[in-house]
Design a protein around this motif. Structure first.
Motif, short mmCIF file in Angstrom:
data_model
loop_
_atom_site.label_atom_id
_atom_site.label_comp_id
_atom_site.label_asym_id
_atom_site.label_seq_id
_atom_site.Cartn_x
_atom_site.Cartn_y
_atom_site.Cartn_z
N ARG A 173 5.26 8.01 4.46
CA ARG A 173 5.41 9.27 3.72
C ARG A 173 5.34 10.46 4.67
O ARG A 173 6.16 11.38 4.59
CB ARG A 173 4.34 9.39 2.63
CG ARG A 173 4.49 10.68 1.81
CD ARG A 173 3.38 10.89 0.80
NE ARG A 173 2.10 10.99 1.45
CZ ARG A 173 1.03 10.24 1.14
NH1 ARG A 173 1.07 9.36 0.17
NH2 ARG A 173 -0.10 10.40 1.80
N ALA A 174 4.38 10.45 5.57
CA ALA A 174 4.24 11.56 6.53
C ALA A 174 5.50 11.71 7.38
O ALA A 174 5.98 12.82 7.60
CB ALA A 174 3.01 11.35 7.40
N LYS B 219 -1.38 0.38 2.35
CA LYS B 219 -1.56 1.80 2.00
C LYS B 219 -1.48 2.66 3.25
O LYS B 219 -0.84 3.72 3.24
CB LYS B 219 -2.88 2.02 1.28
CG LYS B 219 -2.99 3.45 0.75
CD LYS B 219 -4.41 3.90 0.64
CE LYS B 219 -4.55 5.36 0.34
NZ LYS B 219 -4.12 6.24 1.43
N GLN B 220 -2.10 2.22 4.34
CA GLN B 220 -2.04 2.98 5.59
C GLN B 220 -0.60 3.08 6.10
O GLN B 220 -0.17 4.14 6.55
CB GLN B 220 -2.94 2.35 6.64
CG GLN B 220 -4.42 2.53 6.34
CD GLN B 220 -5.33 1.73 7.25
OE1 GLN B 220 -4.90 0.77 7.91
NE2 GLN B 220 -6.59 2.11 7.29
N GLN B 221 0.15 1.99 6.01
CA GLN B 221 1.55 2.02 6.43
C GLN B 221 2.37 2.97 5.56
O GLN B 221 3.20 3.73 6.06
CB GLN B 221 2.16 0.62 6.38
CG GLN B 221 1.70 -0.28 7.50
CD GLN B 221 2.43 -1.60 7.46
OE1 GLN B 221 2.39 -2.32 6.46
NE2 GLN B 221 3.11 -1.91 8.54
N LEU B 222 2.13 2.94 4.26
CA LEU B 222 2.85 3.81 3.34
C LEU B 222 2.49 5.28 3.57
O LEU B 222 3.35 6.16 3.49
CB LEU B 222 2.60 3.41 1.89
CG LEU B 222 3.26 2.10 1.47
CD1 LEU B 222 2.74 1.65 0.11
CD2 LEU B 222 4.77 2.23 1.47
N ASP B 223 1.22 5.56 3.86
CA ASP B 223 0.81 6.93 4.18
C ASP B 223 1.57 7.42 5.42
O ASP B 223 2.05 8.56 5.46
CB ASP B 223 -0.70 7.02 4.43
CG ASP B 223 -1.53 6.88 3.17
OD1 ASP B 223 -0.98 6.99 2.05
OD2 ASP B 223 -2.76 6.66 3.30
N GLY B 224 1.68 6.57 6.42
CA GLY B 224 2.43 6.92 7.63
C GLY B 224 3.91 7.12 7.35
O GLY B 224 4.54 8.04 7.88
N ARG C 62 -2.07 18.30 -3.87
CA ARG C 62 -2.69 16.97 -3.73
C ARG C 62 -1.76 15.87 -4.24
O ARG C 62 -1.74 14.77 -3.70
CB ARG C 62 -4.01 16.99 -4.50
CG ARG C 62 -4.87 15.81 -4.32
CD ARG C 62 -5.61 15.86 -2.98
NE ARG C 62 -6.61 14.84 -2.95
CZ ARG C 62 -6.39 13.58 -2.54
NH1 ARG C 62 -5.21 13.22 -2.11
NH2 ARG C 62 -7.35 12.70 -2.58
#
Length: 156
Positions: free
Chosen positions: A148-149, A141-146, A71
């Motif tokens: 990171r992925a 946050k959504q951009q950073l999640d993308g 996690r």
């Protein structure tokens, strides 16, 4: 335009500039965010890393070390000393699983669970510190999640 020659005969413009690097923007922003968290977490007696572990356990208690590590994107070698310190602070317990002694189950203590209510004050304080709207923060946050992925997929 800067036309000064670099010793290896490339133009100075071809040399990476610190302020133009995404990695530096992420790094320096992370440092600034950590500084705010450090100040806010002092009252809870937690480090930022401990806070992350607590958030995972507040979402779902009684997880294995490997589940917590997955996690948080941390390996067991990094996580184990952190969990030992948290156990010594009586925030959680670590017990071997009866079904598989190789697995260690992490469980919140009543003291660790009680911190949840104090920690609920942090997100509004962080939002205020960002000087951004909630929609802006959610979008970042959504951009950073993308990001990171994509980076994780490229690293494999």
């Amino acid at each position: 335009m800067n036309t000064k020659k670099h010793p290896d005969d490339t133009t100075a413009a071809a040399v990476p500039q610190l302020d133009g690097q995404l990695c530096f923007a992420l790094y320096s922003t992370s440092l600034a965010m950590s500084k705010i968290y450090r100040k806010l977490l002092r009252g809870l007696g937690l480090t930022y890393s401990q806070y992350l572990v607590m958030m995972v356990l507040w979402e779902k208690n009684e997880l294995t070390v490997s589940e917590v590590g997955e996690r948080l994107f941390l390996d067991s070698a990094t996580l184990t000393p952190l969990l030992k310190r948290m156990e010594q602070a009586e925030l959680l317990t670590r017990t071997r699983a009866a079904s598989d002694e190789r697995q260690v189950i992490i469980t919140l203590t009543p003291q660790g669970d009680a911190l949840r209510h104090e920690a609920a004050k942090l997100p509004p304080a962080i939002l205020q510190a960002t000087k951004c709207t909630l929609d802006e923060v959610v979008g970042m946050k959504q951009q950073l999640d993308g990001l990171r992925a994509g980076l994780m997929a490229s690293a494999n």
